[in-house]
Motif scaffolding. Structure first.
Motif, PDB file in Angstrom:
ATOM      1  N   LEU A 431     -24.852 -44.765  -2.990  1.00 20.34           N
ATOM      2  CA  LEU A 431     -25.781 -43.656  -2.804  1.00 20.34           C
ATOM      3  C   LEU A 431     -26.424 -43.701  -1.422  1.00 20.34           C
ATOM      4  O   LEU A 431     -26.593 -42.660  -0.763  1.00 20.34           O
ATOM      5  CB  LEU A 431     -26.857 -43.693  -3.888  1.00 20.34           C
ATOM      6  N   THR A 432     -26.769 -44.893  -0.957  1.00 19.86           N
ATOM      7  CA  THR A 432     -27.371 -45.026   0.372  1.00 19.86           C
ATOM      8  C   THR A 432     -26.377 -44.655   1.461  1.00 19.86           C
ATOM      9  O   THR A 432     -26.703 -43.905   2.398  1.00 19.86           O
ATOM     10  CB  THR A 432     -27.876 -46.457   0.572  1.00 19.86           C
ATOM     11  N   LEU A 433     -25.159 -45.161   1.360  1.00 21.80           N
ATOM     12  CA  LEU A 433     -24.148 -44.873   2.384  1.00 21.80           C
ATOM     13  C   LEU A 433     -23.801 -43.390   2.431  1.00 21.80           C
ATOM     14  O   LEU A 433     -23.668 -42.804   3.509  1.00 21.80           O
ATOM     15  CB  LEU A 433     -22.895 -45.710   2.128  1.00 21.80           C
ATOM     16  N   VAL A 434     -23.658 -42.775   1.255  1.00 17.82           N
ATOM     17  CA  VAL A 434     -23.331 -41.347   1.232  1.00 17.82           C
ATOM     18  C   VAL A 434     -24.477 -40.525   1.806  1.00 17.82           C
ATOM     19  O   VAL A 434     -24.256 -39.554   2.561  1.00 17.82           O
ATOM     20  CB  VAL A 434     -23.004 -40.906  -0.206  1.00 17.82           C
ATOM     21  N   THR A 435     -25.718 -40.903   1.499  1.00 18.04           N
ATOM     22  CA  THR A 435     -26.872 -40.173   2.031  1.00 18.04           C
ATOM     23  C   THR A 435     -26.910 -40.248   3.544  1.00 18.04           C
ATOM     24  O   THR A 435     -27.064 -39.225   4.237  1.00 18.04           O
ATOM     25  CB  THR A 435     -28.171 -40.739   1.439  1.00 18.04           C
ATOM     26  N   PHE A 603     -31.675 -37.528  -4.242  1.00 24.51           N
ATOM     27  CA  PHE A 603     -32.364 -37.523  -5.530  1.00 24.51           C
ATOM     28  C   PHE A 603     -31.869 -38.668  -6.420  1.00 24.51           C
ATOM     29  O   PHE A 603     -32.647 -39.300  -7.132  1.00 24.51           O
ATOM     30  CB  PHE A 603     -32.163 -36.185  -6.238  1.00 24.51           C
ATOM     31  N   GLY A 604     -30.564 -38.927  -6.396  1.00 23.99           N
ATOM     32  CA  GLY A 604     -30.034 -40.042  -7.175  1.00 23.99           C
ATOM     33  C   GLY A 604     -30.566 -41.380  -6.701  1.00 23.99           C
ATOM     34  O   GLY A 604     -30.903 -42.253  -7.508  1.00 23.99           O
ATOM     35  N   LEU A 605     -30.665 -41.562  -5.386  1.00 24.81           N
ATOM     36  CA  LEU A 605     -31.225 -42.793  -4.841  1.00 24.81           C
ATOM     37  C   LEU A 605     -32.701 -42.925  -5.194  1.00 24.81           C
ATOM     38  O   LEU A 605     -33.182 -44.025  -5.520  1.00 24.81           O
ATOM     39  CB  LEU A 605     -31.030 -42.815  -3.328  1.00 24.81           C
ATOM     40  N   LEU A 606     -33.428 -41.808  -5.144  1.00 26.83           N
ATOM     41  CA  LEU A 606     -34.834 -41.839  -5.523  1.00 26.83           C
ATOM     42  C   LEU A 606     -35.002 -42.204  -6.997  1.00 26.83           C
ATOM     43  O   LEU A 606     -35.949 -42.923  -7.367  1.00 26.83           O
ATOM     44  CB  LEU A 606     -35.471 -40.474  -5.238  1.00 26.83           C
ATOM     45  N   TYR A 607     -34.097 -41.763  -7.849  1.00 26.51           N
ATOM     46  CA  TYR A 607     -34.174 -42.117  -9.266  1.00 26.51           C
ATOM     47  C   TYR A 607     -33.967 -43.617  -9.468  1.00 26.51           C
ATOM     48  O   TYR A 607     -34.617 -44.231 -10.323  1.00 26.51           O
ATOM     49  CB  TYR A 607     -33.131 -41.335 -10.055  1.00 26.51           C
ATOM     50  N   CYS A 608     -33.074 -44.225  -8.685  1.00 29.86           N
ATOM     51  CA  CYS A 608     -32.882 -45.672  -8.782  1.00 29.86           C
ATOM     52  C   CYS A 608     -34.149 -46.414  -8.386  1.00 29.86           C
ATOM     53  O   CYS A 608     -34.456 -47.473  -8.954  1.00 29.86           O
ATOM     54  CB  CYS A 608     -31.717 -46.114  -7.898  1.00 29.86           C
TER      55      CYS A 608
END
Length: 686
Positions: A431-435, A603-608
């Motif tokens: 998720l971090t790399l894609v962001t 948003f997915g990274l924030l959910y983690c």
């Protein structure tokens, strides 16, 4: 009092530092190092981001317990209500069918001089345990008995009855399982941790109750803490007794109740280091005549008299035989009655030669009979239930140290969950790399781009800190417990949120949604967009947000251990709604998926970062998908209704440690269920 205020300030320091860092990142991202917020929209965004940080700080303050010192009696009253809701004693555990097993006990003389005074005329019954305890001075009691003698049932009954008749000056009884007490953890800190985890209290309030002596720990399972063969001086059980001996309230020994198996406590007492200043009671074995009375009064024995008569005759004729010895504890007696209730033929036990053979036959029927007694349409076959419970028992066995509690948020941190943690790290990393990969090619030059990169890195670090058992959590477990969707507790939550002590916190938390609605609905000359379509799309998010805020005012123990996954699901919906709106707007404008991908991944990274424990739990379920049901909390709640699992505070436990160990040894039942036996004397023709 001054020391408490200083402790509160120390607890507030990391939150203040974290708030300042987040606020600096927000200012860097919006202002852009001198470029400024030139438009009205930028200024509104700046205000909203600052308020978001303040809202987050308020949530953290409530979750970590850095709250003002309240009246001790009021805190004890709230804890008592929580315990009353969490420790309801099911009749299934003491016999069911309106016929309870009569549990009796007797006070025993101690081999050492420092013992508590005992009542002159003890009651010696389950109903009179609280009266006997109040006559003990000092109020320290040890309940001993053989395996399955009913120590846990007696402790639960004590908690329920003492809490019902408790006065304001008396402490609140709290049932705690000793399995996870660490060797280096002080007893006070361990109790505080359980009050926070199992009963939804804050750290400050739990510590205040302990300091005021308003908590009566009822400690269950001293005999389940060590593996066989551990030297007594090095055992965790001996360390518990040493800690309890020094556990004081002022200059007097603090009240405590402890349960232990008879043979182990005899050894501990003979060693010269038992729990001092305590009285000891011994639970009596179930006599053969009591077993006959209990079994004969049950509904199935009345309907199938021919099937049960040989069993009852065997108990009367041989009160010291193999069958009578196997049914000499309330747990085994109830398990046997349940295993042959309406199905199977109890006469098969008459051919057993050893107690172990009777145990194997009885437990092989126990799950099938429990499943049939609750609901055959729930979708759980006895074979699947047995296989899933076997896997859970193996997980507890792998943890060692007498582990007997299932805590859902901690499953991914167990010794055998390395693949689940690895999957979580890979998920956060992707998720971090894609962001960053989707943002950096089109990122603006200068400080604004670096500010966004720092924001992403900060969110990633917070997400990875969830791997630590004691790491900082933006949303603590106690703040995420939500009742079932149709539960009447939601009305209680809404009323408490609007009128209770937390109403000012709710008011602050409502500022951000109000500004979002204003920005969406207000006319352009007042800084809004006047977009009713966007408002209708955002409204579900705000309703979910309100439900999350309302659910936080409820105690975790009242909701139960299954409320935590529902909280994680609601947070996911809160983030998913705006992400879906953003995706829909991008597709409607013809921008394609590439434009909406960076915010969605963010948003997915924030959910983690917000619910890292929930994501780790999902990773654990995916790794063990074929061995346990994916909706594990729903399955465990159903097992609780079936009498296979019990709930203590906010954790699950097997019905009995003997049942847990038997399941770990047997992947499949030893025998298949038989058809109900027909009694020719009572059968009727149609």
């Amino acid at each position: 009092m001054k020391a408490k205020r200083q402790a509160g300030r120390r607890a507030w320091v990391p939150l203040t530092v974290g708030a300042c860092v987040l606020l600096a990142l927000c200012l860097t991202y919006v202002l852009g190092f001198g470029e400024g917020a030139r438009t009205l929209a930028d200024r509104v965004a700046l205000v909203m981001m600052v308020l978001a940080v303040l809202t987050l700080v308020v949530s953290l303050r409530r979750g970590t317990g850095a709250a003002a010192v309240e009246d001790g009696a009021a805190l004890a009253g709230r804890l008592g209500q929580t315990v009353a809701g969490a420790e309801l004693l099911s009749r299934r555990f003491i016999g069911g069918d309106r016929v309870p097993v009569r549990v009796t006990f007797a006070f025993r003389h101690s081999a050492h001089a420092r013992t508590a005074t005992r009542p002159l005329v003890p009651n010696g019954t389950l109903d009179g345990l609280v009266a006997d305890y109040r006559a003990v001075r000092p109020r320290r009691l040890v309940i001993t008995g053989e395996a399955g003698a009913g120590k846990s049932v007696l402790a639960r009954a004590f908690v329920a009855e003492f809490n019902r008749s408790r006065t304001e000056a008396e402490p609140v009884p709290v049932l705690l399982a000793l399995g996870d007490w660490g060797r280096q953890e002080p007893f006070r800190d361990w109790v505080v941790r359980h009050l926070v985890r199992d009963y939804g209290s804050t750290s400050a309030h739990a510590a205040q109750l302990m300091d005021l002596g308003l908590v009566l720990p009822v400690l269950d399972g001293l005999d389940e803490m060590d593996e066989p063969g551990v030297p007594l001086p090095e055992s965790r059980a001996q360390q518990v007794l040493d800690a309890l001996t020094g556990y004081q309230s002022g200059l007097e020994p603090a009240p405590v109740v402890l349960t232990c198996r008879t043979d182990l406590y005899d050894v501990l007492e003979a060693s010269g280091r038992p729990m001092l200043d305590a009285a000891r009671v011994e639970i009596d074995p179930v006599e053969a005549q009591e077993a006959v009375r209990f079994l004969a009064m049950r509904q199935d024995a009345v309907h199938r008299e021919g099937a049960w008569r040989p069993v009852l005759d065997e108990l009367r004729t041989h009160p010291q035989g193999v069958l009578a010895r196997s049914l000499s504890t309330p747990w085994r007696l109830v398990a046997m009655a349940t295993a042959y209730e309406q199905v199977n033929d109890p006469r098969e036990l008459l051919g057993a030669r050893t107690e172990q053979e009777i145990t194997d036959r009885m437990f092989s029927r126990f799950i099938h009979a429990s499943v049939r007694a609750v609901d055959e349409e729930a979708g759980y076959s006895p074979e699947r239930v047995h296989a899933w419970l076997h896997q859970l028992a193996l997980r507890l066995q792998a943890r060692g140290g007498g582990a007997n509690t299932l805590v859902l948020p901690e499953l991914a941190r167990s010794p055998g969950a390395l693949w689940a943690r690895a999957l979580y790290v890979v998920t956060v990393g992707l998720l971090t790399l894609v962001t960053l990969r989707t943002f950096l090619p089109d990122a603006p030059q200068g400080s604004l781009g670096w500010g966004f990169v720092l924001l992403v890195v900060g969110i990633t670090v917070m997400a990875l800190m969830c791997l630590r058992p004691g790491g900082i959590r933006l949303l603590p477990h106690a703040a995420m417990g939500l009742p079932p969707w149709r539960s009447p507790l939601w009305a209680v939550a809404a009323k408490t949120a609007l009128t209770g002590r937390s109403r000012w916190g709710v008011l602050v938390l409502s500022v951000l949604p109000t500004l979002v609605l204003w920005r969406t609905l207000a006319p352009e000359r007042l800084g809004g967009m006047a977009d009713w379509t966007m408002a209708s799309a955002i409204l579900p998010t705000l309703m979910l947000y309100a439900g999350l805020v309302a659910g936080q005012v409820l105690d975790a123990a009242v909701i139960g251990p299954s409320g935590w996954p529902r909280g994680g699901a609601l947070v996911a919906l809160v983030l998913l709604c705006p992400a879906g709106v953003l995706l829909g707007l991008s597709l409607r404008a013809g921008l394609g998926l590439g434009t909406a991908l960076p915010p969605l991944v963010l948003f997915g990274l924030l959910y983690c970062a917000l619910c890292g424990d929930t994501v780790m739990y999902l990773c654990w379920l995916l790794v063990h998908l074929r061995r346990v049901p994916f909706r594990l909390s729903r399955f465990l709640d159903w097992c609780h209704a079936a009498g296979l699992i019990r709930i203590t505070g906010g954790v699950y436990q097997f019905r009995h440690r003997e049942f847990q160990e038997w399941l770990a040894r047997h992947p499949v039942p030893l025998t298949r269920p038989t058809a109900p036996a027909r009694d020719s004397a009572t059968a009727r023709t149609p």
